[in-house]
Design a protein around this motif. Structure first.
Motif: not given
Length: 463
Positions: A1-19
């Motif tokens: 689960m730690e991969e999900l919460v990596t700060p400033q990860s590419p997932l974070d950026k796409r997540w915010l974009t979708e939000a």
């Protein structure tokens, strides 16, 4: 689960974009002129520009902070579920062996340790093969706890955005699978640890009991279940010992140790190892899919941004090279070979004659006295950045934060900038303290300023 919460990860950026897309879909378009301008300056393909725009809007509107709060809540929710898993496993181990005052029915103990685990594992396999989903209940519980623990109203779109983002490439099945198998792995580890502790601290006797069946099915089942654990060194009770355990409680220590070893091996091989292997598989597939995660540009919320972020003509006129960065600023896509000089006034009153006489190479941008005029000029500068920009300010006004922010934004869009602090009109006086405030504010920004006319500098590039 730690991969999900990596700060400033590419997932974070796409997540915010979708939000941001979901927010605009439900609440209408946001005020995005500045965000669009920054995205065009940043450059890249449409996906990169959409992401740049969304990240700027998310930072401005507090969604980036909300994401950090949501992830903190998700970590706390995960810790709560992990604690519940550990306690549940310990409870299973304790219930299976009891207090040692009575003999342990080995198959009843085995059913209590593995029964629910095997049933849910079979349900997972059926759901994975036929429905493509598994762990939905546990996943919804985790998302619900994450939202409650985040306690941020701006995080309302984050959970739906994550689900939408992961459902298209079907990554949600692997993330939920990692959650489910990881928690069951903790349950079985805790149960196995409790079994070891109880068997080491107490003396247990083992029996099997039946009213209807003969001894042969129990002998066959015991030997079949113990075959794989035997490859790892666990003991299997022999046929005579199994028959004796069906009639009475063997008093031999060898019998107790054989049954204890058999029980531990069966729990390890059929309870813990499958969950460990499936958790590893889900983690591997999650990491693979996460690296390939991309936005779906065919969605209406993204498709309608194409004209604003990818205009048919990125620039009319001479195509020049990339810019140098200005001191103390994040310079945009400026042109190092840009030519031309521009003079603009900032909130000047009507009593001051404007503009002054300008040489042929100096353009007049007028006076910025409204939101529309500021946006129009910034849009123009983003496309045609001047080599020299002079901004005339009235030092009788206070250098408030809005004015300073506008000066900084204008300076980002020019190769070189100078602030012109206009002298007072005849018969007027200038407050020395306020002029000092201007000097201090501009020095903090790193913007050069002058109390004398910069027209010579605008025309020739030097004084």
């Amino acid at each position: 689960m730690e991969e999900l919460v990596t700060p400033q990860s590419p997932l974070d950026k796409r997540w915010l974009t979708e939000a941001v897309r979901l927010r605009e879909e439900h609440a209408g378009p946001l005020d995005d002129q500045e965000a669009n301008r920054r995205a065009r300056q940043q450059g890249g393909d449409l996906a990169a520009r959409i992401e740049t725009r969304a990240l700027w809007l998310a930072e401005r509107d507090g969604m980036s902070t909300a994401l950090r709060h949501w992830k903190q809540g998700a970590r706390l929710a995960l810790l709560a579920l992990m604690l519940a898993a550990v306690l549940s496993g310990a409870g299973l181990g304790l219930a299976a062996l009891g207090d040692g005052l009575r003999p342990v029915n080995v198959f009843w103990a085995l059913g209590s340790l593995l029964g629910l685990n095997v049933l849910l594992l079979g349900g997972w396999a059926l759901g994975f093969c036929f429905a493509g989903e598994h762990g939905a209940t546990l996943g919804r519980l985790w998302l619900w706890l994450s939202e409650r623990l985040a306690r941020d109203a701006k995080a309302a779109q984050l959970a739906p955005a994550l689900l939408v983002l992961l459902q298209r490439p079907r990554l949600n099945r692997w993330l939920l699978g990692l959650l489910v198998h990881g928690l069951w792995l903790l349950v079985m580890l805790s149960a196995l640890a409790m079994l070891l502790a109880l068997l080491a601290a107490r003396r247990y006797g083992f029996v099997w009991e039946t009213t209807l069946l003969a001894a042969e099915p129990f002998i066959s089942l015991t030997q079949a279940l113990g075959a794989l654990p035997a490859l790892l060194g666990f003991a299997i009770p022999d046929e005579a010992l199994i028959r004796a355990s069906g009639a009475t409680q063997p008093a031999l220590d060898a019998a107790r140790q054989a049954w204890a070893s058999w029980l531990l091996g069966v729990v390890l091989v059929y309870g813990l190892l499958p969950r460990l292997l499936l958790a590893a598989l889900c983690l591997w597939r999650w990491r693979q899919g996460r690296e390939r995660l991309a936005l779906d540009l065919n969605l209406p919320g993204y498709a309608q941004l194409r004209d604003a972020l990818m205009p048919s003509s990125e620039r009319i006129g001479v195509q020049d090279a990339a810019p140098e960065h200005l001191p103390h600023f994040e310079a945009g896509q400026l042109d190092s070979a840009s030519t031309g000089a521009l003079l603009v006034g900032l909130e000047l009153d009507d009593q001051r004659p404007w503009p002054p006489a300008l040489a042929a190479g100096i353009s007049n941008a007028g006076v910025l006295d409204s939101r529309e005029s500021r946006n129009k000029l910034l849009e123009q500068l983003s496309r045609f950045p001047p080599a020299r920009l002079a901004i005339a300010c009235d030092p009788r006004r206070s250098p408030d934060r809005g004015t300073l922010a506008l000066l900084a934004e204008l300076a980002r869009n020019a190769a070189s900038t100078r602030i012109w602090l206009l002298p007072p009109q005849p018969g007027e006086t200038l407050d020395a303290d306020r002029l000092s405030d201007w000097h201090e504010a501009l020095e903090r920004l790193g913007l050069p300023y002058a109390d004398t006319s910069p027209l010579t500098w605008l025309e020739h590039g030097h004084d």
